[in-house]
Each structure stands twice: as C-alpha cells, then as structure tokens.
Design an enzyme around this catalytic site. Structure first.
Site, short mmCIF file in Angstrom:
data_model
loop_
_atom_site.label_atom_id
_atom_site.label_comp_id
_atom_site.label_asym_id
_atom_site.label_seq_id
_atom_site.Cartn_x
_atom_site.Cartn_y
_atom_site.Cartn_z
N LYS A 12 0.97 -1.14 0.17
CA LYS A 12 0.06 -0.16 0.06
C LYS A 12 0.85 1.33 0.15
CE LYS A 12 -4.44 -1.84 1.42
NZ LYS A 12 -5.46 -2.09 2.32
N ARG A 18 -3.56 -10.19 4.83
CA ARG A 18 -3.94 -10.15 3.27
C ARG A 18 -2.66 -9.64 2.55
NH1 ARG A 18 -6.37 -6.87 -0.53
NH2 ARG A 18 -7.85 -7.95 -1.93
#
Length: 288
Positions: free
Chosen positions: A222, A266
């Site tokens: 991210k 995840r």
C-alpha cells in the site's frame, strides 16, 4: 477463536492465516491486468496455494483510490469462473466484493468467505444476504467509495473512531442475522486514511481486538509503505518505492501483526509473508 463458515482445516491454525490477493481486474493499484484472463487468474490462485496461501481472495472490482465502480454483471463475469475452478481444486476461496448479489453467487460457486471492504455500507442487502449464506464475513472499516475516500480521512482519534465505527457496523450485521462467530474485522488500512493513521492503527491492533472479533490486516504494497521507503530527496528522486519493492516492508508488517495477535494477513507475496507470520508467532511466544 474458532470461526464459523470456514473449512475445518482453517479453524485450528496456531498462526495467522495467509490470505493471498488475486485481482481479476485491469486497474488494481498493484497488479491490475496481470490476472484479468480467467486462465491466468486460476493459475495464479493455484500457485499461491502451493506457496502457502490458506485462502485466496478473488476480487473483480478495483478499490484503489479514485477507482470507478463497474456493473455487477461485469464483476461476476470476471470472478465466478475463477471461484468455481479454485474451489473445485480444493482452494479455500474468499470473494472480495461490496455487492450482495456477487457475494451470493460466489458463495454458491464455492467461496467460504465474503470480504466486504465497505463493511456493509455499499449495499443495503449485504447483511441480509450474508446472514443466509453460512459463510464467514469480513467487515472492513470504510467511509465511502474509492472516488471520494481520500477526502474523508479526518478523525478526532483514529483508533477510537475506527473501533467505534467498526463496532457499529458489526452490531448492525449481528442485528441483521449474521452469526457473530462468523465475523472478522479489518481496520481498512489506506481506506480514508493517511499514512500516520495507518501506522497508529497498526500500533494499536489490541484496541481492535477489544471488539471481540478476529482481526485481518491488509497492508500489502500500500501507498503508506511506498512513502515510508521513498529515497531521501537529496539522494534520489524522492518518489515512493515501486510496488514490488514494498514486499519486504509488507513482510515486516505481517511479522509484527502476527506477534500482536492478528487472525490473518492479506498479501500479494504469499511465501515470504508465511515465513514472516511464523517469525512473529515465535517472537510473541518466545519459542517455535
């Protein structure tokens, strides 16, 4: 904590589970287009299982900042053939969707988890649909669609606010008939959050655990990791680290989340994150 709706093989794990990310999209922020064709997506999902993924999370709609929605029909055309093939091959499949109709179709096709990044806010039918499916349900913290979420990253206290908002979402889910034993919560790193918000949430995973549900952490590749790893402006371009260059930092987050008691992580890079959660577990226990 034993979760309802999962295959028995996943309920007794003594380490955080690894949820491998499979984006069947042309425009996801990290790997959009790489697995858009069903054959490529199925092959990648099977490869992730061999690398150690406990769950493969199949998504057909990008939720990157600024992404625009697609139709339910297009989403289902992308994901359902992949869900069917992976489930038939013995893979535990999660469906990453904000739509009740896609959740229902995917679970009927073999998925065992509904991973809803909107926490039920994007589709008024989601809670009622999930209540009738018998699948596990991930409730993520969300404040609005990808096209506007960056403007909603305003908090009095990000940890307290996220815990309170997730508490409201899970209470509504239970009131709608969803078994509380099937619920997983996700702080929604990067969704209506600036970098410091993400780090504060990671530092306070214990506060999220007070909700009484397993916690899923999704930090993989991210933007806040890319910004952290940017070269100093005096030594380079000052640009954020590229996507795959963020995997070692993702692994560090996986290890720390494991040590803090996360239920799962995840990730895109399955093999190294699997190693990382084992390190984190041993760190927390003081033994292997």
């Amino acid at each position: 904590m034993a979760l309802q709706g999962l295959p028995a093989a996943l309920t007794g794990a003594d380490r955080p589970l690894i949820m491998g990310i499979l984006n069947v999209t042309p425009d996801s922020f990290s790997d959009g287009g790489e697995h858009l064709a069903a054959e490529a997506a199925i092959a990648h999902g099977l490869a992730m299982q061999l690398q150690g993924a406990d769950i493969v999370d199949v998504g057909g709609e990008s939720t990157r900042p600024g992404a625009q929605r697609i139709t339910a029909g297009e989403e289902q055309d992308r994901v359902l053939p992949v869900v069917v093939a992976l489930a038939q091959a013995g893979v535990a499949v999660s469906i990453d969707t904000m739509r009740a109709s896609t959740a229902v179709a995917a679970v009927r096709a073999g998925a065992c988890i509904v991973n809803d990044v909107s926490g039920g806010l994007a589709d008024d039918e989601m809670y009622r649909a999930v209540a009738g499916l018998g699948a596990a349900y991930v409730v993520m913290h969300w404040r609005g669609p990808s096209s506007t979420m960056d403007r909603q990253a305003v908090y009095d206290n990000v940890v307290a606010d996220v815990v309170a908002e997730l508490g409201a979402r899970t209470a509504d889910a239970v009131a709608s008939g969803i078994d509380p034993a099937s619920i997983i919560v996700d702080p929604g790193l990067g969704f209506a959050k600036e970098a410091d918000h993400n780090w504060e949430l990671l530092r306070n995973l214990g506060s999220l655990q007070t909700l009484g549900f397993p916690v899923l952490v999704g930090a993989s590749r991210k933007r806040f990791l890319g910004s952290l790893l940017a070269e100093p402006k005096g030594a380079g371009s000052g640009e954020p680290r590229g996507m795959r260059g963020r995997d070692p930092a993702t692994d560090a987050v996986s290890a720390l989340a494991s040590a803090a008691g996360a239920w799962g992580v995840r990730v895109h890079d399955v093999a190294n994150s699997r190693d990382a959660v084992l390190v984190g577990r041993a760190w927390a226990r003081g033994c292997a």
